[in-house]
Design an enzyme around this catalytic site. Structure first.
Site, short mmCIF file in Angstrom:
data_model
loop_
_atom_site.label_atom_id
_atom_site.label_comp_id
_atom_site.label_asym_id
_atom_site.label_seq_id
_atom_site.Cartn_x
_atom_site.Cartn_y
_atom_site.Cartn_z
N SER A 175 36.23 -0.04 66.52
CA SER A 175 35.64 -0.18 65.06
C SER A 175 36.68 -1.41 64.52
O SER A 175 36.32 -2.52 64.99
CB SER A 175 36.30 0.92 64.30
OG SER A 175 36.12 1.18 63.03
N HIS A 228 30.77 -0.43 65.27
CA HIS A 228 29.73 0.35 64.61
C HIS A 228 30.02 -0.09 63.22
O HIS A 228 30.77 -0.81 62.57
CB HIS A 228 30.20 1.87 64.72
CG HIS A 228 31.45 2.34 64.38
ND1 HIS A 228 32.04 3.62 64.61
CD2 HIS A 228 32.62 1.65 63.57
CE1 HIS A 228 32.94 3.57 64.02
NE2 HIS A 228 33.55 2.51 63.61
#
EC number: 3.4.21.92
Length: 235
Positions: free
Chosen positions: A123, A148
């Protein structure tokens, strides 16, 4: 402990068995003891490595942690604006705005920032890894990288939820644009990869453009960067 002005000498752990305690996690942190003509001085291991221009981004990316990282970046710039900084990353990610604050500071300061993934960079962790100086972004062979799209929850009146949804979409677009810049991939490729959790091994992350090198051991010669302040592989 952030005492960076001890005398230059060879650090040793010796037999003292000294530790200090992390004020946030309560974990024990080794203390390095230095002997010099002026006596004995002690540093926690992270402060000692900071003197070598090494910063650690570990755990969740959040506002307090970001403030500490930013302070270290600014301090090292004030010490020597032309010498590289090494940032070691082992993070599951966290708050987008906190990560962007670190990123903006990395771009703002004059020293180049080399990034190294140890363990995982997921992330916002992967974002900071990819945001390092081009040619100086490194992963160790067993590192895992995950990208993501941003996520968030919304509560309250329908109009408030709509406002927050628009903000998340705006942040997603900004993040996608930056990943395009970091990787050289097309926007379509980034959007597809970011749509769900995409896990990459170190070699896959290099092929994708998130890192430039995968090192199993520290190179003996300067093979990462060139120019003033370059130290090759990170310290």
């Amino acid at each position: 402990m952030l005492d960076l002005f001890g005398a230059s000498s060879a650090p040793t752990f010796g037999n003292q068995g000294k530790f200090t305690t992390d004020p946030v996690t309560g974990a024990l942190i080794p203390v390095v003891v230095e002997q010099s003509s002026r006596g004995e001085r002690s540093f926690d291991i992270y402060s000692r490595l900071l003197r070598e221009r090494i910063i650690f981004v570990t755990g969740e990316v959040e506002d307090h942690m970001a403030s500490v990282i930013i302070a270290q970046l600014l301090f090292l710039e004030s010490e020597n604006p032309s010498k590289d900084i090494s940032m070691y990353i082992n993070s599951p990610g966290g708050v987008v705005t906190a990560g962007l604050a670190i990123y903006d500071t990395m771009q703002y300061i004059r020293p180049r920032v080399s990034t190294v993934c140890i363990g995982q960079a997921a992330s916002m962790g992967s974002f900071l890894l990819a945001a390092g100086e081009p040619g100086m972004r490194i992963a160790l062979p067993n590192a895992r990288i995950m990208i993501h799209q941003p996520s968030g929850g919304a509560r309250g009146m329908a109009s408030d939820i709509e406002i927050q949804a628009r903000e998340i979409l705006r942040i997603r677009k900004r993040m996608n644009d930056l990943y395009v810049k970091f990787t050289g991939r097309s926007l379509d490729e980034i959007e597809k990869a970011m749509d769900r959790d995409t896990f990459l091994e170190a070699e896959e992350a290099m092929k994708f453009g998130l890192v430039d090198k995968v090192f199993e051991s520290r190179p003996a010669t300067d093979s990462v960067g060139e120019g003033e302040g370059s130290g090759g592989a990170p310290a």
